[in-house]
Design a protein around this motif. Sequence first.
Motif, PDB file in Angstrom:
ATOM      1  N   ALA A   1     -11.836  24.834  -3.361  1.00 24.89           N
ATOM      2  CA  ALA A   1     -10.042  24.647  -3.934  1.00 24.89           C
ATOM      3  C   ALA A   1      -9.840  25.596  -3.749  1.00 24.89           C
ATOM      4  O   ALA A   1      -8.714  26.000  -3.039  1.00 24.89           O
ATOM      5  CB  ALA A   1     -10.306  23.844  -4.995  1.00 24.89           C
ATOM      6  N   VAL A   2     -10.171  27.269  -4.152  1.00 26.73           N
ATOM      7  CA  VAL A   2      -9.185  27.941  -4.645  1.00 26.73           C
ATOM      8  C   VAL A   2      -9.785  29.156  -2.728  1.00 26.73           C
ATOM      9  O   VAL A   2      -8.584  29.609  -2.425  1.00 26.73           O
ATOM     10  CB  VAL A   2     -10.177  28.569  -4.965  1.00 26.73           C
ATOM     11  N   ALA A   3     -10.941  28.502  -2.154  1.00 23.99           N
ATOM     12  CA  ALA A   3     -10.558  29.299  -1.011  1.00 23.99           C
ATOM     13  C   ALA A   3      -9.804  29.084   0.011  1.00 23.99           C
ATOM     14  O   ALA A   3      -9.047  29.453   0.497  1.00 23.99           O
ATOM     15  CB  ALA A   3     -12.856  29.207  -0.601  1.00 23.99           C
ATOM     16  N   VAL A   4     -10.079  27.546  -0.183  1.00 21.25           N
ATOM     17  CA  VAL A   4      -8.700  26.756   1.139  1.00 21.25           C
ATOM     18  C   VAL A   4      -7.619  27.452   0.284  1.00 21.25           C
ATOM     19  O   VAL A   4      -6.646  27.197   1.834  1.00 21.25           O
ATOM     20  CB  VAL A   4      -9.317  25.694   1.219  1.00 21.25           C
ATOM     21  N   SER A   5      -7.306  27.138  -0.723  1.00 18.71           N
ATOM     22  CA  SER A   5      -5.301  27.556  -0.858  1.00 18.71           C
ATOM     23  C   SER A   5      -5.170  28.859  -0.955  1.00 18.71           C
ATOM     24  O   SER A   5      -4.033  29.127  -0.285  1.00 18.71           O
ATOM     25  CB  SER A   5      -5.342  26.837  -2.579  1.00 18.71           C
TER      26      SER A   5
END
Length: 192
Positions: free
Chosen positions: A145-149
């Motif tokens: 989620a951090v990578a995508v956001s």
Amino acid sequence: MVLFAPYAVFFIKITSHSGTHISLSSSVVAKSVAVFLGIPLGAAIITRIFLRNIASPRWYDQVFLKWMGPWSLIGLPFTILVWLTSQGHQVVHQIVSVIRVAAPLVVYFIIVFPATLHVAYKFGFGYKLATTQSLTAASNNFELAVAVSVSTFGANSNQALAATASPLIEVPVLLGLVYLVKIIAKRFDSRN
């Protein structure tokens, strides 16, 4: 891992009705997933194949894995620390947003963990498999989620803040669930 990029595009572009146009490239999401998950997975596969063949399966299992195991326990807190320090200012100054992220996560844990544990119990899974499945189901893959956001919306976006704040809730709750499962272990046949 392969389906994460199409899922992200589907959920962000198609199911989101925020009224704003979001520019999202599945190649950017795929690259983020490859960096955050693909590189560690590839390194683990290569290490396993080469070290087991060069040394021996016994040495790999009894020496190398015992030496490497504690490093994974250090890696998770280090990763969380890096994320929180990069977003610390936003976390402190937007505490209401962090609480808004926390509420649905806590509800999610309250529903998903016991439901999975109950289903696993009803299907006759043993203690070890039932608890593993329950903890896996309750986990949110916040690193993805951090990578995508961050790659999609930017490091200072509200989406990155929400993704960064989720480990603040997820990690303590999952640790609490580990202790809960230890308490209810007597209900399971823990011999398997």
